[in-house]
Each structure stands twice: as C-alpha cells, then as structure tokens.
Design an enzyme around this catalytic site. Structure first.
Site, short mmCIF file in Angstrom:
data_model
loop_
_atom_site.label_atom_id
_atom_site.label_comp_id
_atom_site.label_asym_id
_atom_site.label_seq_id
_atom_site.Cartn_x
_atom_site.Cartn_y
_atom_site.Cartn_z
CE LYS A 242 -4.29 -2.09 1.31
NZ LYS A 242 -5.23 -2.65 2.12
NE ARG A 278 -7.17 -8.91 0.19
CZ ARG A 278 -6.51 -7.85 -0.85
NH1 ARG A 278 -5.41 -6.80 -0.59
NH2 ARG A 278 -6.93 -7.87 -2.02
N1 PMM Z 1 -7.09 -4.32 0.49
C1 PMM Z 1 -7.18 -4.08 -0.61
C2 PMM Z 1 -8.43 -4.88 -1.28
N2 PMM Z 1 -9.05 -5.93 -0.18
N3 PMM Z 1 -9.45 -6.89 2.01
C3 PMM Z 1 -9.23 -6.96 3.30
N4 PMM Z 1 -9.58 -7.66 3.98
N5 PMM Z 1 -8.23 -6.01 3.57
C4 PMM Z 1 -7.49 -5.00 2.99
O1 PMM Z 1 -6.60 -4.32 3.56
C5 PMM Z 1 -7.78 -4.95 1.56
C6 PMM Z 1 -8.64 -6.14 1.03
C7 PMM Z 1 -6.86 -3.32 -1.60
O2 PMM Z 1 -5.72 -3.84 -1.96
P1 PMM Z 1 -5.41 -4.51 -3.44
O3 PMM Z 1 -6.00 -3.66 -4.49
O4 PMM Z 1 -3.87 -4.74 -3.48
O5 PMM Z 1 -6.04 -5.94 -3.42
#
Ligand code: PMM
Length: 343
Positions: A242, A278
C-alpha cells in the site's frame, strides 16, 4: 474512557478458542497467522491490475500463491484503489467465478473479495469458503443476510473497517483517535452482522489500512493492533504494497519494492497476535512469519519454508499447504457443503 473500561465485544464470548485458530476448521496444523494470497482479476488494481485478467494466468498465479505458502487465495474482480470506478455486477461475476471454480477444482481454498451480496453468494456456490467484504456489509444491504446464510454453512466473513467508496474515501479520513474510532465502528459492524444472524465465530475483523486512512492513521492502527484485537475476534491485516509503504522505500520505486516492508509488517503483526495477513508476495511474508515463529519457539518450524513450487505438479501445488490426505478430505467435504445453496 480507557480501553480497560471498554473491554471486549460482548459477542466475543461466543468465539470459541478453537475457532480463533482455524480457517473453516480444516487447517489446525498450520501456525498463525494465515496468509491470504491476493489475486486481483482486474484491469486496474494498483499493484497487479491487468496481469491476471486471463483465466489461465489467474489460476496459475493462484496455484503459485499456494505453493509459496498461502492458505487461501483471495480473488477480487473489482478494484478498490482510491478513485476507482465501480464495475457492473455481471462483469465482476464473469471475472471471478471461472477462476474460483478452477482453483477449487485444484483443491485450493478461495476467498471472494467483493462488496456485492450477489457476487458473494454466487462465489460461495462456486466453492468460496470466505467472503471478504472491504465494507464489512455496509456497501450492500443484502450482504449481512448472505453472510448469515453462508456462515451457517461454515463460511467465514471478513468485515473490514470502511467509511465509503473509493471515490470518496480520502475525504472521510478524519478521526478523533483513529484506533478508538475504528474499534468502535468495527464493534458496531459486529452488532449489525450478528443481528442479521451471522455467527460470531465466523466473523473476522480487519482495520482497513489505506481505506479512509492517512499514512499516520495506518501506522497508528498497526502499532496499536492489540487494542483492536481486544474486541475478541480474529484479526486480518492488509498492508501489502500500500501507498503508505512508499514513504519507507521511496515513492518512485516499483511497487514490488514494498514487499520487504510488507513482510516486516507481517512478522510484527504475528508478534501482535494477528490471525491472518493478506499479501501479494507470499514468499517473502512466509519467510518473515517463519522467522517470527522461530523467534517465539526457539526453533524453525517443521512445516517451514520447504516448498519448492518448481518441483511440484500443479495438482500437488494445490494441495501443498492444505496438509495431509485427511485434511484435504475434510476440506473437500467442507466445500461440498459450501457449494450448495447457502440457505
Ligand atoms: N485491501 C485491498 C483489497 N481488499 N481486503 C481486506 N480484507 N483487507 C485489505 O486491506 C484489503 C482488502 C486493496 O488492496 P489490493 O488492491 O492490492 O487488493
């Protein structure tokens, strides 16, 4: 008010200790935190957008994530990066469902990252065993009832802290005390989910790093994770790649350079008692978690980073982290249940 005075969430009494330790009761042999490997089947996600729009490429990457040590692959069909526009429900389902079905056919456990109840429901029918809703049920009024029906079948629900859609979230990043405010708002989500019938032991909470949060908010939430965990629920941490990590490694470097700070955060989250992380780059987080586990226990785990995906056939890769034949059987029967109508 101090945190001691606040105490845990009343429903946390219903979260049994054994539930805190397992994903869908099928992987007790794994040491926490569990790794959710990110698989975005989108053209525009900030770090892997456009790479896995092709179904075969997406499935191959999902298998790679498992070979590297992910216990579950988190499949998303709609970008949530700041400013992202929504895609239609049909488009989202067309992206994720074939990938979920094929990963399940390979024995891979799948989580569906969606804001939509209809996508969540179709994904559970396709075999997903976790619903990951970054809005914690706020974006779609039908999500809590879908989570309740799926929860009755053993499907977990990740409720992330969220205040608004990607187009408006930056202006919603105002808090008196970000940790206490997020804690209270997550507690309200838990109340609402339980009122809709979601079993308490199926709820996983997530601080929502980067969602209506400044960099400082993210660091404060990480540094005071224990205060969020005192709510009494499993905690998932999603810091991977991020923007706030750009301040550590430099803003103008490739996003992959954020995998090292991500892995450090994974290890520190483990020390703070997080249940899951994650991440995009599973291998570096796996190593960091193995170091943290060795630090705690005084030796390297027997099921440590021994996986060499290059030596494994695809079907073996799918089974690698899921464990013994017995474990795979129990995973299979779990998903036979999940594939039915979640009612
Ligand atoms: N961040 C993203 C997408 N899904 N789900 C959870 N549970 N926690 C998060 O911090 C989260 C998520 C955004 O990141 P990405 O675009 O790399 O998927």
């Amino acid at each position: 008010m101090t945190l001691d005075a606040i105490g845990g969430h009343p429903a946390a009494d219903r979260v049994r200790v054994s539930d805190l330790d397992v994903v869908n009761a099928a992987d007790e042999q794994l040491v926490a935190p569990r790794i959710f490997g990110v698989l975005n089947v989108t053209p525009d996600s900030f770090s892997d957008g456009g790479r896995y729009l092709d179904v075969d490429a997406a499935v191959a990457h999902g298998l790679r994530l498992v070979a590297d040590g992910a216990v579950i692959v988190d499949v998303g069909g709609e970008s949530t990066r700041p400013g992202a526009e929504r895609v239609s429900a049909a488009e989202e389902r067309d992206r994720v469902l074939p990938v979920i079905r094929l990963l399940r056919a390979e024995g891979v456990r799948v989580s569906i990252d969606t804001l939509r109840a209809s996508t969540a429901e179709a994904s559970v029918e396709a075999g997903a065993s976790v619903i990951n809703d970054v809005s914690g049920g706020l974006a779609d009024p039908d999500m809590a009832s879908v989570a309740a029906r799926a929860g009755a079948l053993g499907v977990d629900f990740v409720a992330m802290h969220w205040r608004g859609h990607s187009t408006e979230m930056d202006r919603l990043a105002t808090y008196a005390d970000v940790v206490l405010d997020v804690r209270r708002e997550l507690g309200t989500r838990v109340d609402d989910l339980i009122a809709h019938g979601v079993p308490a032991e199926r709820i996983i909470l997530d601080p929502g790093l980067g969602f209506a949060k400044t960099a400082e908010h993210n660091w404060q939430l990480l540094g005071r994770l224990a205060e969020l965990q005192s709510l009494g629920f499993r905690m998932l941490v999603g810091a991977s790649r991020k923007r706030f990590l750009g301040a550590v490694v430099g803003a103008d470097v490739p996003v992959e350079d954020r995998d090292l700070p991500t892995a450090v955060i994974s290890a520190l989250s483990a020390q703070a008692g997080a249940w899951g992380v994650r991440v995009h780059d599973v291998r570096s987080t796996r190593v960091a978690l193995d170091v943290a586990a060795a630090w705690r226990s005084g030796s390297v785990r027997r099921d440590g980073p021994q996986v060499d995906g290059a030596d494994l056939s695809e079907s073996e890769i799918g089974a690698t982290r899921i464990g013994s034949d017995e474990d795979r059987e129990s995973l299979g029967s779990l998903n036979d249940v999940s594939r039915g109508e979640p009612r």
